[in-house]
Design an enzyme around this catalytic site. Sequence first.
Site, short mmCIF file in Angstrom:
data_model
loop_
_atom_site.label_atom_id
_atom_site.label_comp_id
_atom_site.label_asym_id
_atom_site.label_seq_id
_atom_site.Cartn_x
_atom_site.Cartn_y
_atom_site.Cartn_z
N GLU A 157 -41.26 14.24 18.98
CA GLU A 157 -39.95 13.63 18.68
C GLU A 157 -38.83 14.59 19.08
OE1 GLU A 157 -39.53 11.45 14.97
OE2 GLU A 157 -37.64 12.49 14.61
N ALA A 208 -35.23 -2.10 6.80
CA ALA A 208 -35.89 -2.04 8.11
C ALA A 208 -36.66 -3.34 8.38
CB ALA A 208 -36.83 -0.84 8.15
#
Length: 293
Positions: A16, A123
């Site tokens: 990431e 989400a």
Amino acid sequence: MKTAELFENKTVFSLEVFPPKPDAEESVIYDTLEELSDISPDFISVTYGAGGGNNGCKTIQIASDIKHRYGVESVAHLPCIELKREQAAEILDSLQAHGIENVLALRGDRREGSAPAGDFRHASDLISFIKENYDFNVLAACYPEVHPESGSAVNDLKWLRYKAECGADHLITQLFLDNRYFYDFYEKARIAGIGVPIEAGIMPVTNKRQIERMVKLCGVELPKKFVRVLEKYEHNESALRDAGIAYAIDQITDLIAEGVDGIHLYTMNNPYVAHRIFDAVESLIAVSVSASV
Ligand code: FAD
């Protein structure tokens, strides 16, 4: 390629990165990506500031460059807390136009003192929106030590299962420093009927300020063994970095031996640290691949 397909017969190893800060030199992220792509990770994900602004354009561009310039699969993070439906559609259209196939759908952190301005409360709302309107592979976040707003582990799992029911194809955990939290969470998630791959998020802690911020933000427990390392080396930068790398390698070694679906390394844009960790565990990943085919 859709990331959920990567897990067939292999231990996934992903990285990431975050886009450069507004005052940072743009080229630095490309030097970072050049070095990270040498690792040949299964994918690299790019964060996105929940506040939006210019950061989102950078996320899309960097995710696109990872895929098309460096030949590595990419994932664009997308926090929805401040987005109207039209804005979300605009970003998703742009991701699609750039050939990006994977979106990590997130709520984003609430800002103290101001109500969220977006159309999505959780989400799961964004996941449903994406699945109803697009063909993206959708990733979502999960929390071995329970999200600070969940109230209980049962609620946390209930809403996580709901995210999977809305269409999340692949989960990545928040960082944790004690693998027992991950094993316990993983078992409960499977019992709760969550069947999608769950990657373990590992952050090599290489400075004290970074971990203090993480503990405050994410409510991650610092195991005694970790606190001892931190206290012993906090005033020696290179020793603390080496100790942080060794700790992360230890965590990953144990996770791979236990048959984890994948490791997602929070690189903090530090290719040196990522390389040292990858070099130490590369053969373990290779063995776990050949053992599972
Ligand atoms: P949600 O899934 O919406 O969960 C938030 C809380 O609401 C939880 O307590 C949950 O139990 C509860 N909940 C969920 N659904 C419901 C529902 N339908 N009804 C009632 N309650 C519900 N942040 C960024 O801004 N940018 C990034 O790029 C970013 N990347 C991340 C990557 C990973 C791997 C992780 C683990 C986190 C990342 N974050 C990022 C942080 C994330 O935005 C925060 O942790 C945020 O507080 C929660 O996001 P979420 O998507 O898990 O939210």
